[in-house]
Design a protein around this motif. Sequence first.
Motif, mmCIF file in Angstrom:
data_model
loop_
_atom_site.group_PDB
_atom_site.id
_atom_site.type_symbol
_atom_site.label_atom_id
_atom_site.label_comp_id
_atom_site.label_asym_id
_atom_site.label_seq_id
_atom_site.Cartn_x
_atom_site.Cartn_y
_atom_site.Cartn_z
ATOM 1 N N ASP A 1 -45.277 27.324 9.632
ATOM 2 C CA ASP A 1 -45.425 27.379 11.083
ATOM 3 C C ASP A 1 -44.867 26.120 11.724
ATOM 4 N N GLY A 2 -45.104 25.957 13.015
ATOM 5 C CA GLY A 2 -44.541 24.831 13.739
ATOM 6 C C GLY A 2 -44.973 23.482 13.219
ATOM 7 N N SER A 3 -46.152 23.419 12.595
ATOM 8 C CA SER A 3 -46.665 22.152 12.065
ATOM 9 C C SER A 3 -46.309 21.936 10.600
ATOM 10 N N GLY A 4 -45.647 22.926 9.974
ATOM 11 C CA GLY A 4 -45.238 22.792 8.577
ATOM 12 C C GLY A 4 -46.184 23.409 7.574
ATOM 13 N N ALA A 5 -47.265 24.052 8.030
ATOM 14 C CA ALA A 5 -48.202 24.701 7.113
ATOM 15 C C ALA A 5 -47.639 26.039 6.647
ATOM 16 N N VAL A 6 -47.814 26.349 5.359
ATOM 17 C CA VAL A 6 -47.375 27.627 4.811
ATOM 18 C C VAL A 6 -48.257 28.735 5.381
ATOM 19 N N VAL A 7 -47.633 29.791 5.911
ATOM 20 C CA VAL A 7 -48.363 30.883 6.545
ATOM 21 C C VAL A 7 -47.838 32.224 6.033
ATOM 22 N N SER A 8 -48.595 33.263 6.294
ATOM 23 C CA SER A 8 -48.165 34.620 5.962
ATOM 24 C C SER A 8 -48.680 35.542 7.056
ATOM 25 N N GLY A 9 -47.907 35.651 8.128
ATOM 26 C CA GLY A 9 -48.312 36.447 9.275
ATOM 27 C C GLY A 9 -47.897 37.900 9.142
ATOM 28 N N LEU A 10 -48.124 38.655 10.222
ATOM 29 C CA LEU A 10 -47.855 40.086 10.218
ATOM 30 C C LEU A 10 -46.392 40.390 9.948
ATOM 31 N N VAL A 11 -45.484 39.649 10.594
ATOM 32 C CA VAL A 11 -44.055 39.931 10.446
ATOM 33 C C VAL A 11 -43.625 39.795 8.993
ATOM 34 N N ASP A 12 -44.025 38.716 8.354
ATOM 35 C CA ASP A 12 -43.560 38.460 6.988
ATOM 36 C C ASP A 12 -44.288 39.319 5.960
ATOM 37 N N THR A 13 -45.547 39.627 6.210
ATOM 38 C CA THR A 13 -46.259 40.560 5.336
ATOM 39 C C THR A 13 -45.605 41.936 5.389
ATOM 40 N N THR A 14 -45.228 42.361 6.599
ATOM 41 C CA THR A 14 -44.555 43.654 6.751
ATOM 42 C C THR A 14 -43.203 43.648 6.054
ATOM 43 N N LYS A 15 -42.464 42.551 6.199
ATOM 44 C CA LYS A 15 -41.180 42.430 5.495
ATOM 45 C C LYS A 15 -41.360 42.662 4.003
ATOM 46 N N ARG A 16 -42.318 41.975 3.426
ATOM 47 C CA ARG A 16 -42.507 42.037 1.969
ATOM 48 C C ARG A 16 -42.999 43.402 1.518
ATOM 49 N N ARG A 17 -43.959 43.963 2.232
ATOM 50 C CA ARG A 17 -44.628 45.167 1.750
ATOM 51 C C ARG A 17 -43.897 46.458 2.096
ATOM 52 N N LEU A 18 -43.242 46.485 3.251
ATOM 53 C CA LEU A 18 -42.627 47.729 3.693
ATOM 54 C C LEU A 18 -41.129 47.790 3.476
ATOM 55 N N TYR A 19 -40.445 46.664 3.553
ATOM 56 C CA TYR A 19 -38.989 46.706 3.623
ATOM 57 C C TYR A 19 -38.264 46.040 2.455
ATOM 58 N N ALA A 20 -38.753 44.928 1.971
ATOM 59 C CA ALA A 20 -38.055 44.227 0.887
ATOM 60 C C ALA A 20 -38.170 45.006 -0.421
ATOM 61 N N PRO A 21 -37.099 45.075 -1.207
ATOM 62 C CA PRO A 21 -37.183 45.743 -2.507
ATOM 63 C C PRO A 21 -38.029 44.922 -3.475
ATOM 64 N N SER A 22 -38.561 45.601 -4.453
ATOM 65 C CA SER A 22 -39.347 44.918 -5.471
ATOM 66 C C SER A 22 -38.401 44.228 -6.457
ATOM 67 N N VAL A 23 -38.513 42.914 -6.530
ATOM 68 C CA VAL A 23 -37.636 42.137 -7.413
ATOM 69 C C VAL A 23 -38.478 41.161 -8.205
ATOM 70 N N GLN A 24 -38.366 41.229 -9.516
ATOM 71 C CA GLN A 24 -38.972 40.255 -10.412
ATOM 72 C C GLN A 24 -37.831 39.486 -11.070
ATOM 73 N N GLY A 25 -37.685 38.226 -10.705
ATOM 74 C CA GLY A 25 -36.569 37.451 -11.239
ATOM 75 C C GLY A 25 -35.359 37.602 -10.347
ATOM 76 N N ARG A 26 -34.269 38.174 -10.880
ATOM 77 C CA ARG A 26 -33.033 38.327 -10.121
ATOM 78 C C ARG A 26 -32.604 39.792 -10.107
ATOM 79 N N ARG A 27 -32.003 40.186 -8.983
ATOM 80 C CA ARG A 27 -31.507 41.562 -8.871
ATOM 81 C C ARG A 27 -30.315 41.578 -7.931
ATOM 82 N N LEU A 28 -29.247 42.249 -8.353
ATOM 83 C CA LEU A 28 -28.025 42.362 -7.564
ATOM 84 C C LEU A 28 -28.065 43.680 -6.787
ATOM 85 N N LEU A 29 -27.834 43.593 -5.469
ATOM 86 C CA LEU A 29 -27.877 44.765 -4.602
ATOM 87 C C LEU A 29 -26.600 44.825 -3.771
#
Length: 296
Positions: free
Chosen positions: A122-150
């Motif tokens: 966030d603006g103060s430098g603390a690691v956060v996990s808000g709605l936007v980034d949770t949605t990115k990870r859970r709904l849209y980003a592919p599942s990748v363990q390690g490396r994956r070419l797309l």
Amino acid sequence: MTAFDVMLPYYGDVALMQAAVRSVLAQDDPDFRLTVVDDGREPGVPEWFAALGDDRVRYLRNERNLGITANFQRCVELSRADHVVIMGCDDLMHPGYLSAVRAALAAHPQAGMVQPGVEVIDGSGAVVSGLVDTTKRRLYAPSVQGRRLLGGEELATSVLRGNWLYFPSICWRGEALREVNFRDGLSVIQDLALVVDLLERGEQLLVDNTATVFQYRRHAVSESSVQAFSGTRFTEAERYFAEVAERMAARGWHRAAAAARFHSASRLHALTMLPGALRRGQRDGARRLARHAFGR
């Protein structure tokens, strides 16, 4: 020639920019050049860079304000290295960012883009996990363990549904980036457009989650910001998605065309902004947001 050009288009907070610069200079891989292209007029900035006395750093101040897209385009034009990073002026690299990217490229030299591991602050430098980034990870980003070419239609479909990439953290193949560059006329969605343009050229993206090496800063949207809830940013998005849907269909990438037409993440974003517009009494903004969210 250095292996990496780190390009820093700058406008805004001086202290955050200085922290970004220090994070680049702290890389454990020394084979880079940092170029800062200053699109503002903040006092003392040229003097601060002069005092650094580091020949790995090049500082340029635009004669006039170019605006975000033109300044990004200038950064691309000024780059020379085989690989280029266009870093946000308030983001931070971990010391191992460049060495991690170098290792990823050694394993997959055909990659035109590398998306390394990212954490959000966030603006103060603390690691956060808000709605936007949770949605990115859970709904849209592919599942990748390690490396994956797309690449190809698979990746175009994915990012047009929801752009889960962290643009300032991506390392680009310089030759391809310079040939394509950012599109004129886009100021909000230009990062997605660049990725899709590169995919149409046959470039591939390497996702590397073996280590978290970049901090992407996400500032909270202020309730006092009139522009934030006006809905005008989605006018550009609607225009882009309509145009790119036609291109995808003409290419025969019908799943990508359908994803562009529906653009689910962009609609969800507008929906989350709608209550703020209503609370502020921004009726026109609320209508724009509702139209984008519900497709009317």
